[in-house]
Design an enzyme around this catalytic site. Structure first.
Site: not given
Ligand code: LLP
Length: 437
Positions: A252, A294-295, A297, A334, A338, A365-366
């Site tokens: 985290g 548990e890294p 990122r 991402r 987010y 196409c969005e």
């Protein structure tokens, strides 16, 4: 001329061209094509060693950082983790299979997930996964059944929710009572799950796990979570005479994507955390357990960079400018998911003033196919220029899709000696139809 902001010190400028991990991005784009994921090997190793050294200095023997491989999983990365002596966290049979194919020693793996199927559980046991993180009663019973069938006792830790609300985005805020993950301490479900685990013949209960969220910068949330977990451990000692051997505090720590993001001093954070853990265990008169973290990122994000080639530049007078690139939400969803921030640069024009505000958009196409809004680019930006999106080593390739039947980019590992290798090949047209019948 003002130097553009670089989120990590593995970025620099040479004759107006972006250098990454000491290598020239324009040459790499020419050699390997775009879109292209780059990974800086030295930075990944460095990030692992930051954790490994801090663990050695502050936590009891047997404590180990585990790379959360959901951040970026491929055989080369699992091989790197073996070389660095890291453990791993895996969340699916696919990650387990990839790690096994890479020769990773799966006894150093935690198997996560809130809904492991019976087949997943059997496969993980076949592969010798060291420790299961049981999320709930149903899953615990399924693990017990499979262990009994094999006549083994499976090492297990229980995923708990400590009731911590981090101020990160909702999709990654996982420590609250109202979460799909884990058993809440507050509701008594954590205690009930512990009691159940202690009754099961096939379960070798080793301890507890929590993961409060991702991209977290708050001062003391990890320490607060640790205190809540240790108080729970003391309660389990009192209630069931259960001694916790292992406490896994999840991942985290936030990383720096843009100038306004903070910067976490991981060795210092771990030293502080260890102090809190030691004090709290002493307060309760219980031994300090082995610690795992548990890294994900913070191991790979700043070791990554994505290169794209500019195509259409569309100026709408009185409105805005759209700079389109040859990738997009397929290789980096991402922002669409987010609204994540990124530092974006025209990699071959670093010497020019960035005086044009633009939206950096993909080729899908969005309309939601956006990599970043309100980016400042040189006004000369044009077809054929090279765009670099920084800090893309985590949750980009791992979350990539074939939307619009666009192939996923290659990943190239940049070695410290100035050489480079493809570690994940670019998907071809044949790859796209390989499973079609
Ligand atoms: N451990 C557990 C149990 C986790 O669920 C996670 C992340 C980690 C460790 C690693 O956390 P990290 O150190 O990477 O923050 N796709 C989202 C991130 C989802 C994180 C899910 N779990 C994103 O792109 O921001």
């Amino acid at each position: 001329m003002q130097q553009p902001f670089f989120p990590c010190n593995n970025l620099s400028a040479k004759d107006g061209v972006l250098q990454f991990a000491g290598q020239d991005t324009a040459s790499l784009a020419k050699q390997y094509g775009t879109p292209l994921y780059l990974l800086d090997e030295a930075r990944i190793r460095h990030n692992c060693r930051v954790y490994l050294n801090a663990f050695r200095a502050h936590f009891p023997a047997g404590s180990l950082p585990h790379y959360a491989s959901k951040a970026n999983a491929c055989k080369a990365l699992y091989r790197l983790m073996t070389e660095e002596g890291m453990g791993i966290d895996v969340v699916s049979p696919g990650e387990i299979y990839t790690a096994r194919e890479a020769g990773f020693d799966l006894s150093k793996a935690f198997f996560h997930g809130n809904n492991k199927t019976d087949a997943d559980i059997a496969f993980a046991m076949d592969c010798g996964v060291g420790c299961f993180v049981a999320d709930n009663e149903e899953e615990l019973c399924a693990i017990d059944r499979e262990a009994n069938r094999r006549g083994i006792r499976q090492r297990v830790i229980l995923r708990l929710t400590p009731g911590i609300d981090t101020h990160t985005y909702a999709a990654v805020n996982t420590g609250k009572v109202d979460s799909k993950f884990g058993a809440a301490i507050e509701t008594g479900q954590a205690k009930a799950l512990t009691a159940l685990a202690l009754q099961k013949r096939g379960i070798d209960l080793c301890g507890f796990h929590c993961h409060i969220g991702s991209q977290v910068f708050e001062e003391d949330v990890f320490e607060r979570a640790a205190v809540i977990m240790i108080d729970f451990m003391a309660q389990m000692k009192a209630d069931f005479d259960f001694e916790t051997k292992l406490l896994n505090l999840g991942g985290g720590y936030g990383v720096r994507y843009v100038e306004s993001d903070g910067q976490i001093d991981i060795p210092q954070k771990i030293a502080t955390l260890a102090g809190v853990i030691n004090d709290r265990c002493q307060h309760h008169g219980i031994p300090v357990p082995q610690i795992a973290m548990e890294p994900g990122r913070s191991i790979v994000a700043d070791a990554g960079l994505t290169l794209y080639t500019v195509g259409t530049v569309k100026r709408i007078p009185g409105y805005k400018t759209y700079v389109s690139i040859d990738g997009g939400m397929g290789d980096n969803p991402r922002f669409a998911l987010y609204r994540s921030s990124y530092t974006c640069l025209v990699a071959n024009k670093l010497g020019e003033p960035a005086d044009l505000e633009a939206s950096l958009v993909g080729r899908c196409c969005e309309s939601g196919d956006i990599i970043q809004e309100h980016v400042m680019f040189p006004s000369s930006v044009t077809r054929g220029d090279l765009v670099a999106v920084c800090t893309t080593g985590a949750y980009n390739y791992a979350m990539a899709s074939n939307y619009n039947r666009l192939g996923r980019p290659a990943t190239v590992l940049l070695h410290p000696d100035g050489t480079s290798d493809v570690i994940v090949k670019r998907e071809t047209m044949e790859d796209l139809v390989r499973l079609d019948v």
